[in-house]
Design a protein around this motif. Structure first.
Motif, PDB file in Angstrom:
ATOM      1  N   GLY A 167      24.833 -15.606 -18.842  1.00 42.76           N
ATOM      2  CA  GLY A 167      25.583 -16.828 -18.608  1.00 42.76           C
ATOM      3  C   GLY A 167      26.813 -16.516 -17.784  1.00 42.76           C
ATOM      4  N   VAL A 168      27.188 -17.444 -16.927  1.00 45.49           N
ATOM      5  CA  VAL A 168      28.337 -17.251 -16.046  1.00 45.49           C
ATOM      6  C   VAL A 168      29.582 -17.841 -16.698  1.00 45.49           C
ATOM      7  CG1 VAL A 168      29.329 -17.786 -13.795  1.00 45.49           C
ATOM      8  CG2 VAL A 168      26.893 -17.260 -13.991  1.00 45.49           C
ATOM      9  N   ILE A 169      30.670 -17.053 -16.712  1.00 45.34           N
ATOM     10  CA  ILE A 169      31.941 -17.477 -17.312  1.00 45.34           C
ATOM     11  C   ILE A 169      32.998 -17.520 -16.222  1.00 45.34           C
ATOM     12  CG2 ILE A 169      33.716 -16.916 -19.016  1.00 45.34           C
ATOM     13  CD1 ILE A 169      31.565 -15.375 -20.560  1.00 45.34           C
ATOM     14  N   PRO A 170      33.564 -18.704 -15.915  1.00 40.84           N
ATOM     15  CA  PRO A 170      34.609 -18.778 -14.882  1.00 40.84           C
ATOM     16  C   PRO A 170      35.876 -18.041 -15.330  1.00 40.84           C
ATOM     17  CG  PRO A 170      33.670 -20.945 -15.359  1.00 40.84           C
ATOM     18  CD  PRO A 170      33.202 -20.026 -16.436  1.00 40.84           C
ATOM     19  N   GLU A 186      38.571 -20.048   1.106  1.00 41.67           N
ATOM     20  CA  GLU A 186      38.653 -21.400   1.643  1.00 41.67           C
ATOM     21  C   GLU A 186      37.678 -22.365   0.969  1.00 41.67           C
ATOM     22  OE1 GLU A 186      38.089 -21.088   5.833  1.00 41.67           O
ATOM     23  OE2 GLU A 186      39.573 -19.478   6.090  1.00 41.67           O
ATOM     24  N   PHE A 187      36.820 -21.869   0.072  1.00 43.03           N
ATOM     25  CA  PHE A 187      35.843 -22.730  -0.595  1.00 43.03           C
ATOM     26  C   PHE A 187      36.483 -23.448  -1.783  1.00 43.03           C
ATOM     27  CE2 PHE A 187      33.135 -20.259   2.037  1.00 43.03           C
ATOM     28  CZ  PHE A 187      31.969 -20.996   2.198  1.00 43.03           C
ATOM     29  N   PRO A 188      35.955 -24.628  -2.145  1.00 42.66           N
ATOM     30  CA  PRO A 188      36.556 -25.406  -3.240  1.00 42.66           C
ATOM     31  C   PRO A 188      36.647 -24.662  -4.561  1.00 42.66           C
ATOM     32  CG  PRO A 188      35.005 -26.749  -1.999  1.00 42.66           C
ATOM     33  CD  PRO A 188      34.850 -25.346  -1.492  1.00 42.66           C
ATOM     34  N   ASP A 189      35.704 -23.745  -4.830  1.00 43.58           N
ATOM     35  CA  ASP A 189      35.706 -23.011  -6.103  1.00 43.58           C
ATOM     36  C   ASP A 189      36.416 -21.662  -5.992  1.00 43.58           C
ATOM     37  OD1 ASP A 189      33.911 -21.746  -4.474  1.00 43.58           O
ATOM     38  OD2 ASP A 189      32.237 -21.753  -5.892  1.00 43.58           O
ATOM     39  N   ALA A 190      37.254 -21.518  -4.964  1.00 40.73           N
ATOM     40  CA  ALA A 190      37.911 -20.223  -4.738  1.00 40.73           C
ATOM     41  C   ALA A 190      38.906 -19.872  -5.831  1.00 40.73           C
ATOM     42  CB  ALA A 190      38.615 -20.225  -3.385  1.00 40.73           C
ATOM     43  N   GLY A 191      39.343 -20.853  -6.608  1.00 38.07           N
ATOM     44  CA  GLY A 191      40.314 -20.569  -7.663  1.00 38.07           C
ATOM     45  C   GLY A 191      39.719 -19.884  -8.864  1.00 38.07           C
ATOM     46  N   ALA A 192      38.413 -19.669  -8.864  1.00 41.23           N
ATOM     47  CA  ALA A 192      37.770 -19.048 -10.028  1.00 41.23           C
ATOM     48  C   ALA A 192      36.807 -17.958  -9.579  1.00 41.23           C
ATOM     49  CB  ALA A 192      37.029 -20.087 -10.849  1.00 41.23           C
ATOM     50  N   ALA A 193      36.860 -16.848 -10.270  1.00 43.02           N
ATOM     51  CA  ALA A 193      35.857 -15.799 -10.120  1.00 43.02           C
ATOM     52  C   ALA A 193      34.873 -15.951 -11.282  1.00 43.02           C
ATOM     53  CB  ALA A 193      36.519 -14.437 -10.131  1.00 43.02           C
ATOM     54  N   SER A 194      33.903 -15.090 -11.340  1.00 41.89           N
ATOM     55  CA  SER A 194      32.887 -15.233 -12.386  1.00 41.89           C
ATOM     56  C   SER A 194      32.623 -13.912 -13.086  1.00 41.89           C
ATOM     57  CB  SER A 194      31.566 -15.755 -11.793  1.00 41.89           C
ATOM     58  OG  SER A 194      31.735 -17.043 -11.251  1.00 41.89           O
ATOM     59  N   ALA A 195      32.732 -13.940 -14.412  1.00 38.33           N
ATOM     60  CA  ALA A 195      32.241 -12.842 -15.234  1.00 38.33           C
ATOM     61  C   ALA A 195      30.850 -13.222 -15.732  1.00 38.33           C
ATOM     62  CB  ALA A 195      33.178 -12.589 -16.404  1.00 38.33           C
ATOM     63  N   VAL A 196      30.114 -12.241 -16.190  1.00 40.08           N
ATOM     64  CA  VAL A 196      28.745 -12.472 -16.639  1.00 40.08           C
ATOM     65  C   VAL A 196      28.617 -12.023 -18.091  1.00 40.08           C
ATOM     66  CG1 VAL A 196      26.311 -11.922 -16.270  1.00 40.08           C
ATOM     67  CG2 VAL A 196      27.846 -12.140 -14.305  1.00 40.08           C
ATOM     68  N   ALA A 197      28.141 -12.927 -18.950  1.00 37.86           N
ATOM     69  CA  ALA A 197      27.856 -12.585 -20.344  1.00 37.86           C
ATOM     70  C   ALA A 197      26.385 -12.216 -20.464  1.00 37.86           C
ATOM     71  CB  ALA A 197      28.179 -13.763 -21.257  1.00 37.86           C
ATOM     72  N   VAL A 198      26.103 -11.059 -21.029  1.00 47.54           N
ATOM     73  CA  VAL A 198      24.732 -10.575 -21.198  1.00 47.54           C
ATOM     74  C   VAL A 198      24.404 -10.594 -22.685  1.00 47.54           C
ATOM     75  CG1 VAL A 198      23.104  -8.708 -20.744  1.00 47.54           C
ATOM     76  CG2 VAL A 198      25.025  -9.091 -19.182  1.00 47.54           C
TER      77      VAL A 198
END
Length: 699
Positions: free
Chosen positions: A119-122, A62-74
């Motif tokens: 870094g966070v990647i949508p 239900e949150f505005p950014d719900a259309g995206a998950a996040s991967a993490v670049a190391v």
């Protein structure tokens, strides 16, 4: 004329080839009509719908950014050194390329030691299966384009884990089918020593497996059950393993009858008539045990129950309808070069297994005590291993999502890559924020937004290592304390919360389902044998064997194969298959003993039963154990462990329980084992007469 007589007459008649044609046509139509399984690449749903870590996902949507998950670049240097200014610039460019405009990017976050950055990647949250795998592959490719050689970038995080799981099953169903078919073919050739006979059951069972896969794919589209790669693999192993067992029993009985009758169709008819009830009882035992899984709280467990039961019913259909018709067409010469002759040979009075059974019943008390002691020692292995694999311990191979997670954990505080998620009602947000400070194990709670529907969200960094007992204690403390905040309706999620919920659900399912599985098995044995002591004795021995296999298999998995722990789902699945499939051999053996007892007494009836079924039980056990070990070609440690435990258990059943322990215990109890059926009186009389005869002979 009974049902079994009519059935045997139909499937072995001269027109039985029509039945085979109809069966093949129906199979072809079903396989062609349903098509491929389009859910094989999905991850198993291992969390109950009622778990907090499941319910929080509905709120987060239900949150505005719900259309995206996040991967993490190391980002790290290959030499392990501190990142330079040019390295940081190159890392920012790599994350920007990888994101490809999917969403806003924050600045890189640097480790306290300066040797790593994240870094966070949508990632679009709607992606799953093959689409997610392709997207993550594109992200990884873009991140590495133009990256200086001294820098390393690894993509990890939730979407990357899901993509690697999906990719690990790419083509696995073909590999599993090929290896399983090859193993079964080799063992059938060794069993029958015929260049022709092995093809008949293999082709019938192979077709049954393809039909079972189509049935599973069709059911997954019509229901909420998911036919994922793990479930499909186990179902295929069940169909091949159990189907081969049924075929071995039928063909073994057919070969015995060929020694008594010159007409191969009459011999086949008697074999089908006598083996059919045992095969049906064996199948229904496993099917009922699998259907018990519908009461599980874990969705993937319920799915396995449905698809496994459907697959075994398909295997039963093909073995009882297709195999007799095929054998009737082929005739006696299918056994070439070792064609059974009509010589009235009694195989129950000769051979290695007759000698073994005779030796066992002659010293039944000592043998039963010694062998049960061996099983008890094996059970002790359960106390030497831990239960529960973390998310990074699921793979047998080192996927990039795991190596990236390890790199992140090396340079950043625990929990940085995957903090806990908390949501609560916005009206209670101040009270929830105050509560965080009083919860042990919480390092920091950061507000991350509000939803239009009145929810507030926080990311919570925990002090403990992810997947550790400390992390689980912190999650439980969070839930307990936040539940006390008035009208907060707080929910706690994240990977540690999911692992905790999965562990608790597995424990609940074991407590509920194992007794029900045993009850189902006991009911089938009571219906088949109509003897209370025999049914209870056989269930008790089967449970002892299953626990011994769990202990020995768990010890081998951890201490020899080096796996960190036993997965939470292995004990339940292994117990299910060991009990249900182990009863297969019990039914084969004891139904033959029941047939022999009226004429020969309990003790000699069991000796003859072991003599007659020893070879087929040995062959079937080796085949089934080998087929379960084939699960090791799949990439998940859970399936490898399941293959190890079940394989060991089946071998224990084959060479120790069915051929040594059960004959010894039946000899100790004598005719009383058949109470209250009239067979008990006949058996006791036969045993008494035999004992008196032995005494006269001794004088």
């Amino acid at each position: 004329m009974s049902f079994w007589d009519r059935y045997a007459a139909v499937v072995t008649s001269r027109r039985s080839w029509l039945l085979l044609v109809v069966l093949l046509a129906a199979a072809g139509a079903l396989i062609g009509g349903v098509g491929e399984n389009d859910t094989a690449g999905q991850s198993p749903r291992s969390l109950p719908d009622s778990a907090q870590s499941t319910r929080i996902e509905q709120v987060l949507a239900e949150f505005p950014d719900a259309g995206a998950a996040s991967a993490v670049a190391v980002l790290t240097r290959a030499d392990g050194g501190v990142l330079t200014e040019s390295d940081r610039t190159a890392g920012t460019a790599a994350v920007t390329r990888a994101a490809a405009g999917e969403g806003p990017l924050g600045e890189l976050r640097y480790a306290p030691d300066g040797a790593a950055a994240i870094g966070v990647i949508p990632i679009p949250a709607t992606l799953s299966g093959e689409a997610l795998t392709e997207h993550i592959f594109g992200v990884r490719t873009a991140a590495r384009e133009g990256l200086p050689g001294e820098l390393t970038v690894e993509i990890t995080g939730g979407p990357a884990f899901a993509a690697d799981i999906s990719d690990s099953f790419s083509g696995a169903d073909v590999t599993l089918l090929a290896v399983t078919a090859a193993v079964v073919a080799v063992l059938l050739i060794l069993t029958y020593r015929s260049p022709v006979l092995w093809l008949v059951p293999l082709l019938i069972i192979g077709l049954a497996d393809r039909v079972a896969t189509s049935v599973g794919a069709g059911l997954s589209r019509l229901t909420d059950f998911t036919f994922d790669g793990s479930t499909a693999g186990i179902t295929s192993v069940l169909v091949f393993g159990a189907g081969t067992n049924y075929a071995l029993l039928l063909i073994s009985r057919y070969r015995d009858e060929l020694h008594r009758d010159p007409d191969h169709r009459q011999a086949l008819r008697r074999a089908v008539r006598r083996a059919g009830p045992a095969i049906l009882a064996s199948n229904l035992t496993v099917v009922l045990s699998l259907l018990v899984l519908l009461l599980a709280s874990v969705p993937s467990t319920r799915s396995l129950g449905v698809f496994g039961a459907a697959g075994l019913l398909v295997a039963l259909l093909f073995v009882l309808l297709g195999l007799p018709a095929a054998l009737a067409i082929c005739g006696r010469k299918v056994f070439w070069p070792y064609v059974p002759r009509h010589d009235d040979r009694d195989l129950a009075e000769e051979g290695v297994w007759h000698a073994v059974a005779t030796w066992v019943v002659a010293r039944a008390r000592v043998v039963s005590a010694a062998t049960m002691a061996v099983l008890a020692i094996c059970v002790l292995g359960l106390f030497t291993v831990d239960v529960g694999l973390s998310q990074t311990e699921q793979f047998r191979v080192r996927a990039e999502s795991i190596t990236g997670f390890d790199s992140l954990a090396k340079h950043f505080p625990p929990g940085t890559a995957d903090p806990a998620q908390v949501v609560a009602r916005s009206s209670a947000a101040p009270a929830v924020t105050d509560a965080f400070g009083a919860i042990p194990g919480v390092v920091r709670a950061t507000p991350t937004g509000n939803s239009p529907t009145g929810w507030a969200r926080w990311t919570v960094l925990l002090e403990a290592e992810p997947g550790s007992d400390g992390a689980f204690s912190a999650i439980q403390a969070l839930r307990t304390r936040l539940a006390e905040v008035p009208e907060a309706q707080a929910l706690v999620g994240g990977s540690d919360a999911q692992a905790l919920d999965a562990r608790d659900a597995a424990s609940r399912d074991r407590s509920l389902l194992i007794p029900l599985i045993l009850a189902a098995v006991c009911l089938v044995l009571l219906a088949l044998l109509r003897a209370v002591p025999a049914a209870l004795l056989l269930v008790a021995v089967t449970v002892s064997s299953a626990l011994a296999a769990l202990g020995l298999g768990s010890w081998i998995s951890v201490h020899l194969f080096g796996f960190p722990a036993i997965d939470t789902s292995v004990p339940l699945f292994a117990f299910l298959f060991l009990v249900a499939l182990g009863v297969d051999y019990t039914i084969f053996l004891v139904s033959r003993a029941r047939e022999e007892t009226p004429a020969h007494g309990t003790e000699q009836g069991m000796v003859r039963a072991v003599s007659a079924t020893g070879a087929v039980i040995t062959s079937a056990g080796v085949v089934l154990a080998a087929v379960f070990c084939v699960l090791g070609v799949l990439p998940l440690i859970t399936l490898t462990q399941l293959g190890i435990v079940v394989g060991i258990g089946i071998l224990l059943d084959t060479f120790l329980v069915r051929t040594v322990i059960i004959p010894a215990l039946f000899s100790v109890l004598g005719g009383k084992v058949w109470w209250p059926s009239g067979l008990g009186t006949v058996a006791a009389k036969g045993d008494s007469e035999r004992t008196d005869g032995d005494r006269v002979g001794a004088r």
